[in-house]
Design a protein around this motif. Structure first.
Motif: not given
Length: 469
Positions: A369-374, A314-324, A179-188
């Motif tokens: 881009t955020v997928v490896p970090l998460s 957008v990479s925060f949100f797309s990475s979250f979807l990608g992981i899911w 959820i934090i990653d998702f919020l980071l994507g929206i806010v940034t």
């Protein structure tokens, strides 16, 4: 009954504090870069800027005298950013290391408060600096003083530790972090999209003021509304000296590796190395994007820079979807490979981007881009026992602070040295450097295959069995 009422009035969610801080940071970063660019442009030569403009002029014709001038400005801005980053390196490392280690005994709110105070003071100083046109060299001093209170990495590390304290179930913890990653994507994303309009419509002073107000609200929320995740801080260790805090953290870090078998120890070291090397490249190259976009042949204005920042976020949100989505059909390590290689492709493509359309299109490979970090953070948390999570987050925050500031300083120095020769060299170099975490991840795969399955999962299960007995 009445004694418990005040604690119930508190809010057990750190997410609002993260959102306010990320909003201020995402707004302040491009503002500061463009403000420094404007000031250095005005102080370097006789080329004036239109009174209603908030960015520098830009020449695309290499035969124009202003073209050589703007190359000199690019070098000076990059070197100035390097000086600011270096000034915050040592105090940022020490404060992050000490604040997060102390939070294991004194509570998570203290590092959250202190890092927020530092960010607020620095933002308020930017307002005064831009209003009174003080010498920009004073930014170096403010960066040093602000880092003494901690930085964004300190706040994020304390926030993750706050969530770990609350979420004893691993599935719940994963959801909260996602959820934090998702919020980071929206806010940034929203902040990056609007940052250009802030500069164009309000100017630098009012834009910095908005960030200051957001940080003020954030500090008020942490001080008066946020519940401390540690209900009963250890009174024995609250008064511990900073020297003893260093010793205790070093000892607990040493025990992280000593308590594991040789194979598990190798796996933990490789995972940490993979994460930090990938973090080094992606964080180090990020400030260069704005300088690259301000210069010819792109010559972006503040609005286009805001659009570019929004697409990058957008990479925060797309990475979250990608992981899911990927989690249903592949292992964690394969998701990390996808993120590393797509980022590598994006870095190579951006080195040859010469038009606005191409610059927007090269953002597509950065969607993961955020997928490896998460994924790597999740894998590391599974290697470590539940009683060692706080120490691990402190170590990760320390390494991220060291790696982040060193990376930004290194890439600014490289860009300054190569901008007149070939602007895209630093992006090609980053693409090559991403081979290092990719190779390290291959070694992780080999160790896991030799063990028959992921050693980290076996470690997690065995620790749970032991705790149940």
């Amino acid at each position: 009954m009445s004694a418990t009422c005040p604690s119930k009035m508190k809010i057990p969610f750190v997410e609002p504090a993260i959102c306010f801080s990320v909003f201020a940071m995402t707004l302040t970063a491009p503002l500061t870069t463009q403000y420094v660019y404007r000031r250095i442009w005005e102080e370097t030569g006789n080329y004036s800027i239109a009174p209603d403009s908030n960015v520098s002029e830009c020449a695309k014709n290499k035969s124009s005298p202003i073209f050589t001038f703007q190359e000199e400005v690019q070098k000076k801005v990059s070197l100035f950013n390097l000086q600011m980053d270096i000034s915050g390196l040592i105090p940022g490392l020490v404060s992050t290391f000490m604040l997060l280690s102390h939070s294991d005994h004194g509570g998570r709110k203290f590092p959250l408060i202190l890092s927020s105070v530092g960010a607020l003071a620095n933002s308020a100083w930017l307002c005064l600096l831009s209003y009174f046109a003080f010498p920009i060299q004073l930014l170096i001093a403010s960066t040093f003083l602000g880092a003494l209170c901690g930085n964004y990495t300190t706040l994020l590390g304390a926030s993750f530790a706050y969530i770990v304290d609350q979420c004893k179930e691993k599935k719940q913890r994963t959801i909260r972090i996602a959820i934090i990653d998702f919020l980071l994507g929206i806010v940034t994303g929203l902040t990056g999209l609007s940052s250009g309009y802030f500069i164009r419509e309000l100017g630098f002073v009012w834009s910095f003021s908005i960030a200051t107000m957001a940080l003020t609200v954030n500090l008020i929320y942490i001080l008066f509304f946020l519940e401390d995740s540690m209900k009963e801080p250890s009174s024995q260790n609250v008064s511990i000296s900073w020297t003893e805090g260093f010793k205790n953290l070093f000892y607990r870090t040493y025990m992280l590796f000593k308590n594991n078998s040789g194979e598990q120890r190798s796996l933990l070291c490789l995972l940490l190395f993979t994460m930090i090397t990938y973090f080094f490249v992606t964080v180090g190259i990020s400030p260069i994007f704005i300088l690259y976009e301000l210069d010819s042949p792109l010559c972006w204005d503040e609005v286009l820079i805001g659009y570019g920042s929004a697409l990058g976020s957008v990479s925060f949100f797309s990475s979250f979807l990608g992981i899911w989505l990927f989690s249903y059909c592949m292992e964690d390590i394969h998701m990390a490979f996808i993120g590393i290689f797509t980022t590598m492709v994006g870095m190579a493509m951006i080195a040859f981007a010469r038009t606005t359309l191409m610059m927007f299109l090269v953002r597509l490979p950065f969607l993961f881009t955020v997928v490896p970090l998460s994924v790597l953070r999740s894998m590391i948390s599974k290697v470590v026992r539940s009683t060692e999570q706080g120490t691990m987050f402190a170590c990760l925050a320390f390494l991220e602070t060291l790696g982040g500031i060193t990376a930004v300083s290194t890439f600014n120095g490289i860009y300054s040295a190569t901008v007149a020769w070939y602007k895209g060299f630093v992006f090609l170099l980053s693409a090559v450097l991403l081979l290092i975490p990719a190779i390290s991840l291959c070694a992780v795969k080999c160790i896991s295959r030799n063990a028959g399955s992921y050693v980290l999962l076996l470690q997690e299960e065995s620790s749970e069995d032991t705790s149940d007995r």
